[in-house]
Motif scaffolding. Structure first.
Motif, short mmCIF file in Angstrom:
data_model
loop_
_atom_site.label_atom_id
_atom_site.label_comp_id
_atom_site.label_asym_id
_atom_site.label_seq_id
_atom_site.Cartn_x
_atom_site.Cartn_y
_atom_site.Cartn_z
N VAL A 6 -8.62 33.61 32.39
CA VAL A 6 -7.83 33.74 33.63
C VAL A 6 -7.81 32.40 34.36
CG1 VAL A 6 -8.39 36.20 33.91
CG2 VAL A 6 -9.89 34.47 34.92
N PRO A 7 -6.84 32.20 35.26
CA PRO A 7 -6.87 31.00 36.10
C PRO A 7 -8.18 30.97 36.89
CG PRO A 7 -4.76 32.15 36.32
CD PRO A 7 -5.67 33.06 35.54
N VAL A 8 -8.72 29.81 37.14
CA VAL A 8 -10.06 29.71 37.74
C VAL A 8 -10.12 30.45 39.07
CG1 VAL A 8 -9.60 27.48 38.84
CG2 VAL A 8 -11.95 28.10 38.22
N GLU A 9 -9.01 30.47 39.80
CA GLU A 9 -9.04 31.15 41.11
C GLU A 9 -9.13 32.67 40.96
OE1 GLU A 9 -6.79 28.93 40.20
OE2 GLU A 9 -4.83 29.93 39.99
N GLU A 10 -8.91 33.19 39.75
CA GLU A 10 -9.02 34.65 39.53
C GLU A 10 -10.32 35.01 38.80
OE1 GLU A 10 -4.17 34.92 38.78
OE2 GLU A 10 -5.55 36.03 37.45
N LEU A 11 -11.12 34.02 38.51
CA LEU A 11 -12.31 34.25 37.67
C LEU A 11 -13.25 35.27 38.29
CD1 LEU A 11 -13.69 33.26 35.04
CD2 LEU A 11 -14.80 31.48 36.39
#
Ligand code: LCV
Length: 259
Positions: free
Chosen positions: A180-185
């Protein structure tokens, strides 16, 4: 300064690797704190444990502490080696362990991630299997863990090239559950953790143990095992093994001469 931080939020425990000056190198001291942290979270009735590095980490873990690899002719990855104890410890933890990965993962740290039950990784994270780069004769239990974690041809590519592999490819071959994108991790990891905490902890613990026992049911002819051990002994007694560690410490590429 603790090498590992443990926190609880409701029924979810989190262990954060915090040995930042050595990129979370997995030495004896860190592993002791990791195993202690798991025990403490289980004593607080954690139903899920998340294993992570701090937010924004460039390196999730640099793998086995190279400075703790023996150079006096002893086997570098015996049953009691801290990394081996950490891998068993996570597999034997009754609660599910989710590896939340941001940054690069190296060597034995990849096996640590693979010993977790689920892996959620950021798009930028990478995974590198490094025994061949360091000249280390990885042990049978560890290689078996690699084999069970992903497609064999993919594991061979990772082991023989020792190159970092992008999370998306690792996911395509079964090494990672979600990329996932890091901001959704964190949100993705917490969502999975939440779903598990709503289910029966005893049934999850039973299923985890059944899967562990059944996956480990690999008959291995003792003579075949001894033959592999003698191949490994030749390597950790070799000049190339010494060269791999020396090159790392001298910050240069190794020159393996097959001796
Ligand atoms: C001890 C370290 C380590 C480290 N140990 O920062 O799978 S096997 O068989 O190979 C198994 C035996 C195993 O897991 O071996 C270890 C495999 N790991 C690696 O090959 C990764 C080694 N590390 C690196 O390539 C770099 O450190 C990365 C790319 C991770 C980060 O590079 P960067 O330039 O940002 P430094 O290399 O300067 O590392 C900072 C400090 O951490 C130590 C390293 O020696 C340095 O310490 P000093 O400041 O005292 O010089 N360090 C890094 N990895 N595995 N120590």
């Amino acid at each position: 300064m603790p090498l590992v931080q443990s926190t609880m939020e409701g029924p979810v425990g989190t262990i954060t690797l915090a040995y930042l000056e050595k990129h979370n190198a997995l030495g004896k001291a860190l592993i002791e704190e990791l195993l202690g942290g798991i025990a403490s979270l289980l004593a607080q009735e954690a139903r899920v444990i998340i294993l992570r590095a701090p937010r924004g980490a460039k390196v999730w873990s640099a793998g086995h502490d190279v400075r703790e690899l023996p150079t006096d002719g002893r086997d570098p990855l015996t049953y009691d080696d801290p990394l081996r104890r950490a891998v068993r410890g996570i597999k034997e933890t009754p609660a599910p362990v989710i590896a939340m990965v941001e940054g690069s993962v190296w060597g034995g740290a990849c096996e640590l991630v693979m010993s977790c039950d689920l892996v959620v990784a950021s798009e930028q994270s990478t995974f590198a299997l490094t025994p061949a780069k360091l000249g280390v004769p990885y042990d049978v239990a560890g290689v078996l863990n690699f084999m069970r974690s992903a497609n064999l041809a993919f594991i061979k590519e990772m082991l023989f090239t020792a190159e970092p592999i992008a999370a998306k490819r690792a996911c395509a071959f079964g090494l990672v559950n979600h990329v996932v994108p890091v901001e959704e991790l964190e949100a993705t990891t917490n969502r999975l953790a939440g779903a598990m905490t709503r289910n029966s902890p005893h049934v999850i613990a039973l299923l985890k143990e059944e899967l562990h026992v059944l996956a480990a049911a690999t008959p291995l002819d003792p003579e075949a095992f001894e033959r592999i051990q003698s191949l490994r002994r030749r390597i950790y007694d070799s000049a190339d093994y010494q060269e791999g560690i020396r090159a790392f410490l001298e910050r240069r590429a190794p020159r393996f001469e097959g001796r």
